[in-house]
Design a protein around this motif. Structure first.
Motif, PDB file in Angstrom:
ATOM      1  N   HIS A 118       0.832  -1.195   0.000  1.00  0.00           N
ATOM      2  CA  HIS A 118       0.000   0.000   0.000  1.00  0.00           C
ATOM      3  C   HIS A 118       0.871   1.251   0.000  1.00  0.00           C
ATOM      4  N   MET A 119       0.234   2.377  -0.165  1.00  0.00           N
ATOM      5  CA  MET A 119       0.873   3.673   0.013  1.00  0.00           C
ATOM      6  C   MET A 119       0.389   4.265   1.330  1.00  0.00           C
ATOM      7  N   VAL A 120       1.291   4.911   2.076  1.00  0.00           N
ATOM      8  CA  VAL A 120       0.895   5.592   3.308  1.00  0.00           C
ATOM      9  C   VAL A 120      -0.059   6.726   2.953  1.00  0.00           C
ATOM     10  N   PHE A 121      -1.192   6.792   3.676  1.00  0.00           N
ATOM     11  CA  PHE A 121      -2.200   7.810   3.397  1.00  0.00           C
ATOM     12  C   PHE A 121      -2.695   8.380   4.725  1.00  0.00           C
ATOM     13  N   GLY A 122      -1.920   9.319   5.256  1.00  0.00           N
ATOM     14  CA  GLY A 122      -2.232   9.866   6.561  1.00  0.00           C
ATOM     15  C   GLY A 122      -1.458   9.151   7.650  1.00  0.00           C
ATOM     16  N   GLU A 123      -1.719   9.547   8.895  1.00  0.00           N
ATOM     17  CA  GLU A 123      -0.919   9.062  10.021  1.00  0.00           C
ATOM     18  C   GLU A 123      -0.946   7.551  10.157  1.00  0.00           C
ATOM     19  N   THR A 124      -2.119   6.949  10.026  1.00  0.00           N
ATOM     20  CA  THR A 124      -2.231   5.491  10.131  1.00  0.00           C
ATOM     21  C   THR A 124      -2.960   4.890   8.941  1.00  0.00           C
ATOM     22  N   GLY A 125      -3.283   5.701   7.956  1.00  0.00           N
ATOM     23  CA  GLY A 125      -4.076   5.221   6.831  1.00  0.00           C
ATOM     24  C   GLY A 125      -3.253   4.509   5.777  1.00  0.00           C
ATOM     25  N   GLU A 126      -3.924   3.702   4.986  1.00  0.00           N
ATOM     26  CA  GLU A 126      -3.299   2.956   3.906  1.00  0.00           C
ATOM     27  C   GLU A 126      -4.133   3.112   2.638  1.00  0.00           C
ATOM     28  N   MET A 127      -3.470   3.452   1.547  1.00  0.00           N
ATOM     29  CA  MET A 127      -4.133   3.501   0.245  1.00  0.00           C
ATOM     30  C   MET A 127      -3.735   2.256  -0.528  1.00  0.00           C
ATOM     31  N   THR A 128      -4.669   1.326  -0.651  1.00  0.00           N
ATOM     32  CA  THR A 128      -4.443   0.096  -1.394  1.00  0.00           C
ATOM     33  C   THR A 128      -4.927   0.273  -2.829  1.00  0.00           C
ATOM     34  N   SER A 129      -4.561  -0.664  -3.671  1.00  0.00           N
ATOM     35  CA  SER A 129      -5.018  -0.608  -5.066  1.00  0.00           C
ATOM     36  C   SER A 129      -6.532  -0.640  -5.151  1.00  0.00           C
ATOM     37  N   ASP A 130      -7.163  -1.520  -4.391  1.00  0.00           N
ATOM     38  CA  ASP A 130      -8.624  -1.635  -4.433  1.00  0.00           C
ATOM     39  C   ASP A 130      -9.292  -0.336  -4.005  1.00  0.00           C
ATOM     40  N   ARG A 131      -8.761   0.281  -2.959  1.00  0.00           N
ATOM     41  CA  ARG A 131      -9.365   1.522  -2.481  1.00  0.00           C
ATOM     42  C   ARG A 131      -9.189   2.635  -3.506  1.00  0.00           C
ATOM     43  N   LEU A 132      -8.009   2.735  -4.107  1.00  0.00           N
ATOM     44  CA  LEU A 132      -7.778   3.797  -5.077  1.00  0.00           C
ATOM     45  C   LEU A 132      -8.648   3.607  -6.315  1.00  0.00           C
ATOM     46  N   VAL A 133      -8.798   2.383  -6.768  1.00  0.00           N
ATOM     47  CA  VAL A 133      -9.681   2.117  -7.910  1.00  0.00           C
ATOM     48  C   VAL A 133     -11.097   2.577  -7.599  1.00  0.00           C
ATOM     49  N   SER A 134     -11.575   2.289  -6.393  1.00  0.00           N
ATOM     50  CA  SER A 134     -12.926   2.690  -6.006  1.00  0.00           C
ATOM     51  C   SER A 134     -13.068   4.204  -5.999  1.00  0.00           C
ATOM     52  N   ILE A 135     -12.069   4.912  -5.476  1.00  0.00           N
ATOM     53  CA  ILE A 135     -12.116   6.374  -5.430  1.00  0.00           C
ATOM     54  C   ILE A 135     -12.142   6.958  -6.840  1.00  0.00           C
ATOM     55  N   ILE A 136     -11.259   6.465  -7.699  1.00  0.00           N
ATOM     56  CA  ILE A 136     -11.180   6.983  -9.066  1.00  0.00           C
ATOM     57  C   ILE A 136     -12.461   6.678  -9.837  1.00  0.00           C
ATOM     58  N   ARG A 137     -12.973   5.488  -9.680  1.00  0.00           N
ATOM     59  CA  ARG A 137     -14.202   5.124 -10.388  1.00  0.00           C
ATOM     60  C   ARG A 137     -15.366   6.019  -9.963  1.00  0.00           C
ATOM     61  N   ARG A 138     -15.471   6.270  -8.661  1.00  0.00           N
ATOM     62  CA  ARG A 138     -16.579   7.079  -8.153  1.00  0.00           C
ATOM     63  C   ARG A 138     -16.414   8.546  -8.549  1.00  0.00           C
ATOM     64  N   ALA A 139     -15.208   9.073  -8.458  1.00  0.00           N
ATOM     65  CA  ALA A 139     -14.995  10.500  -8.712  1.00  0.00           C
ATOM     66  C   ALA A 139     -14.933  10.829 -10.198  1.00  0.00           C
ATOM     67  N   CYS A 140     -14.256   9.989 -10.977  1.00  0.00           N
ATOM     68  CA  CYS A 140     -13.916  10.360 -12.354  1.00  0.00           C
ATOM     69  C   CYS A 140     -14.676   9.590 -13.421  1.00  0.00           C
ATOM     70  N   GLY A 141     -15.171   8.409 -13.096  1.00  0.00           N
ATOM     71  CA  GLY A 141     -15.948   7.651 -14.068  1.00  0.00           C
ATOM     72  C   GLY A 141     -15.200   7.407 -15.357  1.00  0.00           C
ATOM     73  N   ALA A 142     -15.862   7.699 -16.474  1.00  0.00           N
ATOM     74  CA  ALA A 142     -15.297   7.419 -17.799  1.00  0.00           C
ATOM     75  C   ALA A 142     -14.585   8.623 -18.404  1.00  0.00           C
ATOM     76  N   ARG A 143     -14.502   9.731 -17.678  1.00  0.00           N
ATOM     77  CA  ARG A 143     -13.849  10.912 -18.233  1.00  0.00           C
ATOM     78  C   ARG A 143     -12.333  10.701 -18.318  1.00  0.00           C
ATOM     79  N   PRO A 144     -11.608  11.459 -19.156  1.00  0.00           N
ATOM     80  CA  PRO A 144     -10.156  11.307 -19.226  1.00  0.00           C
ATOM     81  C   PRO A 144      -9.519  11.579 -17.868  1.00  0.00           C
ATOM     82  N   THR A 145      -8.611  10.681 -17.458  1.00  0.00           N
ATOM     83  CA  THR A 145      -8.065  10.707 -16.104  1.00  0.00           C
ATOM     84  C   THR A 145      -6.569  10.453 -16.127  1.00  0.00           C
TER      85      THR A 145
END
Length: 252
Positions: A118-145
């Motif tokens: 994972h990538m460190v995301f805040g003091e104790t947070g973790e950004m995993t691949s699954d979480r990042l995919v979910s964020i990008i899908r929800r925020a950006c959808g099919a638009r150029p990213t």
């Protein structure tokens, strides 16, 4: 008098003819959401450092100069040793909320430490691949990213993020560290190379090429035994679109 009117008419016609090109040059990233997040503020021993926040601050300036509007740009530091810290969830929510209003494209840039999982995301947070995919899908959808991840082992995100409408640039292979995240460094090396390369790059494709060459040179000069080898993925739609998304440059 007739000659004066004629000249005025010619100038007016030229202005009308050229104005669409000028407008296009000024608005290539109008309607794009951009987010720049410094997701850690510590060195490998947990001591505070400035490298990540230095990068965030100067990346904001550089992407503004390249044509990204401030009105649809958010930037966050997740450090907790400040009066009013930003939580990891607040940063995600801010990016997602902005993307509901500026919905023509997305740029997400994150700089932090990383592990093979994972990538460190805040003091104790973790950004995993699954979480990042979910964020990008929800925020950006099919638009150029465009997604840029500056962290050790950040190549781990490439496979999960692949899509026709996305470009993904990472600071390292999935099994390699990146460099420049210690005390005394102004920026992580990858971020420094982005900052060095952006003013002379025409678009994101040339930015990736310039940055990779910069990182390779810096690591060779430092005698790095296992170079980081930044990774690049460009989806089919983006291969056609990116050359049209040229960065703004001050008029000479």
């Amino acid at each position: 008098m007739r000659m004066g009117r004629g000249l005025i008419g010619i100038v007016a016609a030229l202005c009308v003819a050229l104005s669409p090109l000028a407008a296009q040059a000024q608005t290539r990233f109008e309607g794009w959401t951009s987010a720049i997040i410094a997701a850690d503020w510590r060195d490998g021993r947990g001591h505070p450092i400035d490298a990540f926040d230095n990068a965030r601050r100067d990346l904001v300036r550089s992407f503004l100069a390249a044509g990204f509007p401030r009105a649809s740009m958010v930037d966050y530091s997740l450090r907790t040793d400040v009066a009013q810290p930003t939580s990891p969830q607040a940063a995600v929510d801010g990016f997602t909320e902005m993307a509901t209003r500026a919905d023509r494209g997305c740029l997400l840039y994150m700089t932090s430490h990383g592990s093979p999982q994972h990538m460190v995301f805040g003091e104790t947070g973790e950004m995993t691949s699954d979480r990042l995919v979910s964020i990008i899908r929800r925020a950006c959808g099919a638009r150029p990213t465009v997604i840029i991840i500056s962290a050790c082992y950040s190549g781990q995100f490439i496979n999960a993020l692949q899509a026709p409408n996305r470009m993904v640039l990472t600071a390292a292979r999935r099994d390699r560290t990146s460099f420049g995240c210690g005390a005394g460094e102004r920026y992580p090396w990858f971020d420094g190379c982005i900052l060095e390369s952006l003013p002379k790059s025409a678009d994101f494709l040339s930015l990736a090429a310039e940055t990779k060459a910069c990182v390779a040179t810096k690591e060779a000069e430092a005698g790095v035994a296992l170079p980081s080898e930044p990774q690049l993925f460009v989806g089919g739609e983006m291969q056609m679109r990116l050359p049209t998304l040229r960065f703004s440059r001050p008029a000479s």
